[in-house]
Write a protein that holds these residues in place. Structure first.
Motif, PDB file in Angstrom:
ATOM      1  N   ILE A 120       0.815  -1.218   0.000  1.00  0.00           N
ATOM      2  CA  ILE A 120       0.000   0.000   0.000  1.00  0.00           C
ATOM      3  C   ILE A 120       0.849   1.268   0.000  1.00  0.00           C
ATOM      4  CG2 ILE A 120      -1.985  -1.117   1.062  1.00  0.00           C
ATOM      5  CD1 ILE A 120      -1.114   0.329   3.693  1.00  0.00           C
ATOM      6  N   ASP A 122       3.917   1.821  -2.427  1.00  0.00           N
ATOM      7  CA  ASP A 122       4.202   2.192  -3.828  1.00  0.00           C
ATOM      8  C   ASP A 122       3.132   1.679  -4.802  1.00  0.00           C
ATOM      9  OD1 ASP A 122       4.747  -0.479  -4.104  1.00  0.00           O
ATOM     10  OD2 ASP A 122       6.900  -0.235  -4.356  1.00  0.00           O
ATOM     11  N   ASP A 123       2.154   0.908  -4.298  1.00  0.00           N
ATOM     12  CA  ASP A 123       1.036   0.432  -5.136  1.00  0.00           C
ATOM     13  C   ASP A 123       1.504  -0.172  -6.471  1.00  0.00           C
ATOM     14  OD1 ASP A 123      -1.054   1.041  -3.365  1.00  0.00           O
ATOM     15  OD2 ASP A 123      -1.251   3.093  -4.089  1.00  0.00           O
ATOM     16  N   SER A 124       2.633  -0.887  -6.462  1.00  0.00           N
ATOM     17  CA  SER A 124       3.184  -1.383  -7.728  1.00  0.00           C
ATOM     18  C   SER A 124       2.459  -2.609  -8.271  1.00  0.00           C
ATOM     19  CB  SER A 124       4.670  -1.717  -7.583  1.00  0.00           C
ATOM     20  OG  SER A 124       5.420  -0.530  -7.534  1.00  0.00           O
TER      21      SER A 124
ATOM     22  N   SER B 112       4.262   1.050 -13.073  1.00  0.00           N
ATOM     23  CA  SER B 112       2.868   0.654 -12.890  1.00  0.00           C
ATOM     24  C   SER B 112       1.925   1.839 -12.919  1.00  0.00           C
ATOM     25  CB  SER B 112       2.688  -0.065 -11.546  1.00  0.00           C
ATOM     26  OG  SER B 112       3.256  -1.344 -11.577  1.00  0.00           O
ATOM     27  N   ARG B 125       3.104   8.601 -11.897  1.00  0.00           N
ATOM     28  CA  ARG B 125       2.256   7.523 -11.371  1.00  0.00           C
ATOM     29  C   ARG B 125       1.851   7.817  -9.937  1.00  0.00           C
ATOM     30  NH1 ARG B 125       4.844   3.524  -8.292  1.00  0.00           N
ATOM     31  NH2 ARG B 125       2.959   2.365  -8.722  1.00  0.00           N
ATOM     32  N   ILE B 127       1.109   7.114  -6.089  1.00  0.00           N
ATOM     33  CA  ILE B 127       1.540   6.180  -5.045  1.00  0.00           C
ATOM     34  C   ILE B 127       0.740   6.505  -3.781  1.00  0.00           C
ATOM     35  CG2 ILE B 127       3.844   5.737  -5.993  1.00  0.00           C
ATOM     36  CD1 ILE B 127       4.964   7.847  -4.076  1.00  0.00           C
ATOM     37  N   GLN B 244      -8.528   1.986  -3.689  1.00  0.00           N
ATOM     38  CA  GLN B 244      -7.108   1.701  -3.893  1.00  0.00           C
ATOM     39  C   GLN B 244      -6.884   0.248  -4.283  1.00  0.00           C
ATOM     40  OE1 GLN B 244      -4.819   1.966  -0.290  1.00  0.00           O
ATOM     41  NE2 GLN B 244      -2.858   2.142  -1.348  1.00  0.00           N
TER      42      GLN B 244
END
Lengths: 249, 313
Positions: A120, A122-124, B112, B125, B127, B244
């Protein structure tokens, strides 16, 4: 069968993050840190497999600074048997984490590896898939159900339109989605017991992996703030505004 | 420089996020090629050839690609990737699943869910659930990128006339097989591409009560979504989840009903053009970002809204 779970230390999900004034990142000093919530689900699933007699040992692995030991201790307090910390102060990006985990897995030879579907911070949403690719293994990502069968695994996955079930050859990499299980809380006796469980500390060098980041972060900024807060008094006024002011219906 | 876009499709048609990904590819520059890997996917291939801005469509037909299994699709994309400077896929459950495998096998980083293209090697991006935006630069020889559909307009689906080239693929990797899908039956628009979305939260109190939202949705031609709290409480299936860890949406109108506005929910909808919040708690954080807030009991207000919309039709 050994099960290996990867656990990441992240800013606690309840903390409202602050972007650093110099725009180099997010403030982490004096901020509460916790285990990534999806990784907790991974630890829980591994423990349930052991309790069901399908797994013999649960190994919790974390990568990063020395403080990641705390995250491993959390996994040990939940019930994992032992821990491994790949310790480095280098900023670790998903490809490096996948390579380091692969090196640990080559040594430990688990039959199953479980990771959270995304961290939660870098949400990669990359590491599990990258690891599976490097190992040449199958993958069951975004798992909401996991069943071990005689000749492999059946994994039910959360996909855009609903659910999908795939059959995987083992060994395999699983990444967890929210509905896989509800993680347990560590009891006080188990927290005490966890202090005596072993944690091996390894350096990336010893694993033959260069952990240097590939992506350069040029800046981190706060997103534009929304101007909200207007109230309407009635449904009629709301519909009026949507029709005549916002013109969206 | 040329960009390969890996299409998300169901063999019969392209998923809408593929069109947004083409727009991101055009923004990067160079020739845009689209790969349609599927089984009996002639219809999806024809659809891809008509998308404005696409120079060429690569069509691969093999049972191994019929269900988008990551192990098989990744091996195919790796084989094709060498001729390209960028490989893009939409950040759908399909794209998120196979694309990191491609990056790892090429030994490059993945970027991503980009929401903007700064230049051919620099991207923005989100985060931390969209609470920060990172601008990142890649020096890798092939940039592997997943695209957040809400960051880019959809490319025009008609008018193009790209050449279609049929190519072969390595077929099944022998690691995985598709058993079954249980897809939600839904007559309404798809959540991520709907012009209007109405979502319910914990305040809905039960799954049965979602019919109140469905009635309004049908009058507005809207999709129905939910907060994670509503999904966790078992009111609705997980594919309703906006947030999220669920779907990211940015419709013209988002109506949040009985949703308090947790950070993780806001992450999935705060880029909507107009936000309406209906909640009985005046202090709920959702009101801070709502363009129009209505405080009150949803069980009274939603039927009223339904009646008001019926009256004005």
């Amino acid at each position: 069968m050994k099960v290996l779970v990867a656990v990441k230390r992240v800013i606690d999900y309840n903390v409202k993050i602050r972007v650093k004034a110099d725009r180099t990142g997010v403030e982490t000093a004096n901020v509460k840190m916790s285990m990534n919530p999806f990784d907790e689900i991974g630890v829980e699933e591994a423990l349930r497999l052991r309790e069901a007699g399908k797994a013999t040992e649960v190994i919790a692995v974390s990568l990063g600074a020395q403080q990641c030991q705390e995250t491993i201790r959390t996994a040990l307090a939940m019930g994992a048997d032992r821990g491994i910390l790949v310790q480095t102060d280098v900023e670790l990006q998903p490809l490096a984490v996948a390579k380091l985990l692969k090196a640990v897995i080559d040594k430990e030879q688990p039959g199953l590896v479980i990771l959270g579907k995304q961290a939660i911070d870098d949400d990669s949403n990359q590491t599990g898939q990258m690891l599976a690719a490097l190992l040449g293994w199958s993958q069951g990502t975004f798992a909401s159900k996991l069943a071990i069968t005689d000749d492999g695994l059946e994994v039910t996955r959360e996909v855009d339109g609903g659910l999908e079930t795939v059959k995987l050859k083992t060994p395999a990499v699983i990444t967890t989605d929210l509905r896989l299980n509800e993680p347990r809380y560590a009891s006080l006796p188990n927290i005490m017991k966890a202090k005596k469980k072993p944690i091996d500390v390894i350096a990336p060098d010893a694993l033959g992996v260069d952990p240097a980041p590939r992506l350069k972060v040029l800046k981190v900024e706060e997103p534009a703030k929304r101007q909200g807060g207007k109230k309407v008094a009635s449904v009629q006024e709301l519909v009026d505004k949507l029709q005549n002011e916002a013109r969206v219906i | 420089m040329s960009v390969l876009v890996v299409a998300d499709h169901d063999n019969a048609a392209l998923k809408s996020a593929t069109l947004n990904t083409v727009t991101a590819a055009v923004a990067i520059g160079g020739d845009v090629h689209v790969l349609v890997a599927g089984h009996n996917a002639a219809a999806a291939t024809q659809a891809a050839a008509k998308v404005a801005g696409v120079a060429k469509v690569l069509h691969v037909d093999d049972e191994a690609y019929g269900h988008g299994l990551a192990e098989n699709v990744a091996a195919l994309v790796v084989k094709l990737a060498e001729g390209y400077s960028h490989v893009l896929a939409p950040a759908t459950s399909f794209g998120k699943n196979f694309l990191p495998r491609v990056a790892a096998l090429l030994d490059v980083a993945q970027i991503s869910e980009i929401s903007a293209v700064v230049s051919a090697d620099t991207f923005v991006r989100p985060i931390y659930a969209g609470n920060a935006l990172a601008t990142v630069q890649s020096a890798d020889r092939i940039k592997v990128i997943s695209v957040r559909a809400t960051g880019f307009a959809a490319a025009v689906a008609e008018g193009g006339s790209a050449a279609v080239e049929t190519v072969g693929g390595p077929g099944s990797a022998g690691l995985s097989s598709f058993l079954r899908a249980e897809l939600s039956k839904n007559e309404r628009p798809e959540l991520t591409s709907a012009r209007i979305v109405i979502s319910g939260g914990r305040g809905m109190q039960s799954g049965d009560n979602f019919h109140l939202l469905e009635a309004v949705a049908d009058k507005l031609g809207a999709a129905v979504g939910a907060s994670r709290a509503a999904v966790d409480a078992g009111f609705v299936p997980n594919d309703y989840q906006v947030g999220q860890t669920g779907k990211i949406v940015a419709p013209e109108l988002y109506i949040a009903v009985g949703i308090s506005g947790a950070i993780q929910h806001l992450a999935g909808m705060k880029d909507s053009k107009v936000i309406v919040a209906i909640n009985k708690d005046e202090e709920a954080p959702i009101f801070q970002i709502a363009d129009y807030g209505l405080v009150g009991d949803l069980f009274k207000l939603i039927p009223e809204l339904d009646a008001e919309l019926a009256k004005r039709k």
